[in-house]
Design a protein around this motif. Sequence first.
Motif, mmCIF file in Angstrom:
data_model
loop_
_atom_site.group_PDB
_atom_site.id
_atom_site.type_symbol
_atom_site.label_atom_id
_atom_site.label_comp_id
_atom_site.label_asym_id
_atom_site.label_seq_id
_atom_site.Cartn_x
_atom_site.Cartn_y
_atom_site.Cartn_z
ATOM 1 N N GLU A 2 0.839 -1.188 0.000
ATOM 2 C CA GLU A 2 0.000 0.000 0.000
ATOM 3 C C GLU A 2 0.876 1.241 0.000
ATOM 4 O OE1 GLU A 2 -3.397 2.262 2.713
ATOM 5 O OE2 GLU A 2 -2.811 0.201 3.190
ATOM 6 N N ILE A 3 0.579 2.178 -0.897
ATOM 7 C CA ILE A 3 1.424 3.358 -1.069
ATOM 8 C C ILE A 3 0.988 4.472 -0.131
ATOM 9 C CG2 ILE A 3 2.268 5.065 -2.728
ATOM 10 C CD1 ILE A 3 3.090 2.124 -3.260
ATOM 11 N N SER A 4 1.955 5.066 0.517
ATOM 12 C CA SER A 4 1.714 6.249 1.347
ATOM 13 C C SER A 4 2.009 7.519 0.566
ATOM 14 C CB SER A 4 2.589 6.190 2.606
ATOM 15 O OG SER A 4 2.637 7.453 3.244
ATOM 16 N N HIS A 5 3.210 7.607 0.010
ATOM 17 C CA HIS A 5 3.602 8.779 -0.774
ATOM 18 C C HIS A 5 4.804 8.417 -1.633
ATOM 19 C CE1 HIS A 5 6.063 8.934 2.896
ATOM 20 N NE2 HIS A 5 6.933 9.694 2.251
ATOM 21 N N ALA A 6 5.173 9.315 -2.523
ATOM 22 C CA ALA A 6 6.319 9.085 -3.411
ATOM 23 C C ALA A 6 6.965 10.420 -3.732
ATOM 24 C CB ALA A 6 5.870 8.387 -4.695
ATOM 25 N N GLU A 7 8.272 10.392 -3.863
ATOM 26 C CA GLU A 7 9.005 11.617 -4.188
ATOM 27 C C GLU A 7 10.358 11.253 -4.787
ATOM 28 O OE1 GLU A 7 10.138 15.947 -2.190
ATOM 29 O OE2 GLU A 7 9.117 14.417 -1.001
ATOM 30 N N GLY A 8 10.717 11.955 -5.851
ATOM 31 C CA GLY A 8 12.009 11.702 -6.487
ATOM 32 C C GLY A 8 12.073 10.297 -7.047
ATOM 33 N N SER A 9 13.079 9.538 -6.627
ATOM 34 C CA SER A 9 13.260 8.168 -7.095
ATOM 35 C C SER A 9 12.705 7.136 -6.120
ATOM 36 C CB SER A 9 14.755 7.883 -7.319
ATOM 37 O OG SER A 9 15.296 8.768 -8.271
ATOM 38 N N TYR A 10 11.916 7.587 -5.153
ATOM 39 C CA TYR A 10 11.462 6.674 -4.099
ATOM 40 C C TYR A 10 9.943 6.650 -3.964
ATOM 41 C CZ TYR A 10 16.228 5.998 -2.463
ATOM 42 O OH TYR A 10 17.562 5.646 -2.379
ATOM 43 N N ILE A 11 9.448 5.448 -3.662
ATOM 44 C CA ILE A 11 8.056 5.234 -3.301
ATOM 45 C C ILE A 11 8.042 4.732 -1.855
ATOM 46 C CG2 ILE A 11 5.987 3.849 -3.762
ATOM 47 C CD1 ILE A 11 6.860 3.728 -6.686
ATOM 48 N N TYR A 12 7.076 5.191 -1.054
ATOM 49 C CA TYR A 12 7.015 4.836 0.359
ATOM 50 C C TYR A 12 5.713 4.101 0.639
ATOM 51 C CZ TYR A 12 10.805 8.221 0.724
ATOM 52 O OH TYR A 12 11.994 8.895 0.557
ATOM 53 N N ASP A 13 5.813 3.012 1.421
ATOM 54 C CA ASP A 13 4.602 2.260 1.728
ATOM 55 C C ASP A 13 3.925 2.796 2.983
ATOM 56 O OD1 ASP A 13 5.897 1.187 3.970
ATOM 57 O OD2 ASP A 13 6.224 -0.784 3.058
ATOM 58 N N ALA A 14 2.833 2.145 3.382
ATOM 59 C CA ALA A 14 2.042 2.631 4.515
ATOM 60 C C ALA A 14 2.806 2.588 5.831
ATOM 61 C CB ALA A 14 0.754 1.816 4.620
ATOM 62 N N ASN A 16 5.906 3.524 5.906
ATOM 63 C CA ASN A 16 6.951 4.508 5.642
ATOM 64 C C ASN A 16 8.286 3.871 5.240
ATOM 65 O OD1 ASN A 16 7.292 7.314 5.322
ATOM 66 N ND2 ASN A 16 8.569 7.401 7.163
ATOM 67 N N LYS A 17 8.224 2.627 4.744
ATOM 68 C CA LYS A 17 9.423 2.008 4.203
ATOM 69 C C LYS A 17 9.690 2.564 2.810
ATOM 70 C CE LYS A 17 11.405 -2.468 2.796
ATOM 71 N NZ LYS A 17 11.205 -3.940 2.762
ATOM 72 N N ALA A 18 10.940 2.906 2.534
ATOM 73 C CA ALA A 18 11.316 3.505 1.249
ATOM 74 C C ALA A 18 11.715 2.423 0.254
ATOM 75 C CB ALA A 18 12.471 4.478 1.448
ATOM 76 N N TYR A 19 11.268 2.585 -0.978
ATOM 77 C CA TYR A 19 11.611 1.671 -2.069
ATOM 78 C C TYR A 19 12.209 2.486 -3.214
ATOM 79 C CZ TYR A 19 8.401 -1.527 0.329
ATOM 80 O OH TYR A 19 7.769 -2.320 1.259
ATOM 81 N N LEU A 20 13.420 2.167 -3.592
ATOM 82 C CA LEU A 20 14.052 2.805 -4.746
ATOM 83 C C LEU A 20 13.361 2.296 -6.007
ATOM 84 C CD1 LEU A 20 16.287 4.533 -6.026
ATOM 85 C CD2 LEU A 20 17.838 2.569 -5.779
ATOM 86 N N ASP A 21 12.931 3.218 -6.863
ATOM 87 C CA ASP A 21 12.075 2.866 -7.991
ATOM 88 C C ASP A 21 12.879 2.739 -9.276
ATOM 89 O OD1 ASP A 21 10.061 2.501 -9.797
ATOM 90 O OD2 ASP A 21 9.085 4.436 -9.461
ATOM 91 N N ILE A 335 12.362 -1.582 -6.368
ATOM 92 C CA ILE A 335 11.249 -1.971 -7.233
ATOM 93 C C ILE A 335 11.761 -2.293 -8.634
ATOM 94 C CG2 ILE A 335 9.108 -1.209 -8.327
ATOM 95 C CD1 ILE A 335 8.621 0.531 -5.848
ATOM 96 N N LEU A 336 11.540 -3.535 -9.037
ATOM 97 C CA LEU A 336 11.790 -4.015 -10.398
ATOM 98 C C LEU A 336 10.468 -4.576 -10.927
ATOM 99 C CD1 LEU A 336 15.131 -5.923 -9.671
ATOM 100 C CD2 LEU A 336 14.930 -3.704 -10.807
#
Length: 376
Positions: A2-14, A16-21, A335-336
């Motif tokens: 579940e997505i919380s927010h995203a910015e730049g090269s990162y997506i954050y889940d609910a 608040n874990k960061a995922y490099l996109d 994220i791949l």
Amino acid sequence: MEISHAEGSYIYDANNKAYLDFVAGVSACTLGHKHPKVVTALKTQIDSYLHVMVYGEYIQKPAVELTKLLAKHLPKSLEKTYLTNSGTEAIEGALKLAKRATGRSQIIAAKKAYHGNTMGSMSVMGFEERKQVFRPLVPDVSFIAFNNEADIQHITNKTAAVILETIQGGAGFIEPTNNYLQKVATRCKEVGALLILDEIQPGFGRTGKLFGFENYNCIPDILVTGKGLGGGMPIGAFTASGKLMDLLQDNPKLGHITTFGGHPVIAAAALATLKEVTESNLITQTLEKEALFRKHLVHPLITEIRGKGLMLAAMTPSADITNQVILRSQEAGLILFWLLFEPKAIRITPPLTISNQEIIKGCGIIIAILNSIETN
């Protein structure tokens, strides 16, 4: 997740874990997530007006400025653009235009092609397994093998158009070789057919040129774009000469219409995206970033890296290995994704704005996972 927010090269889940996109919404988020210039353009337009009328009835500045800027950066023969809601809708418009212009019905597409999922676009999909349950589809569609020069002779004076991806996406990021696209274009001119190039994935700087066809000595009669143009907003477009596009105005009138195509808010985001891509160093940096990926993705379980620029596919020996890398990478914060028709491919299509440090970080995660995979 579940997505919380995203910015730049990162997506954050609910959590608040960061995922490099490394996927960019499947090549759609050209400038990454929540790019400030795109967000500003959106907010500014929202304060002026949203949807006001079906596309084409009123002059709406964002759409006019966007299509003018597209024309400025395209060959002179690609001068007039019709904006749509998605890439697949733009494909529909391009196919209709080809039939209207030539008075012919036959469409030739490529095996393992993917152009979208509406009925017309699915009809030119070169993968029977994914469309058989939806038949009957649009008739008089034939298929040739991409890069097979002998098959070019199947293009005849009964052909309305040949539709090809500039780089085959779902098939595994297959580039044209040996001036293939140029040879197809020559044959089309010989028999009076039109060449439609689908740039929905390669377009807008992803291949080291603003448009992928610039790499391959070929200018299409009709250009289809989408995905990366929108800066994260839904859009599609088809572009041709004024002479061709004007055919949609008569016999019948309103030959192609849409309610929300050219939507002012989306056009504003696309305009901001196109300005940033063309006025910055992002396009030239794309090839440098490709070289960095190729340098850091060296491993016995990577058999080759296909593609160009930041449209790359890392190939492994098996679908199982690919699945392990993609699924375990997400657990590790990267994220791949997959490609539609090539199960051994790992999609790598990050935002053009990704930094060198982020590329090295993500490649390190991939290599660490590959090192942990036991093979017989």
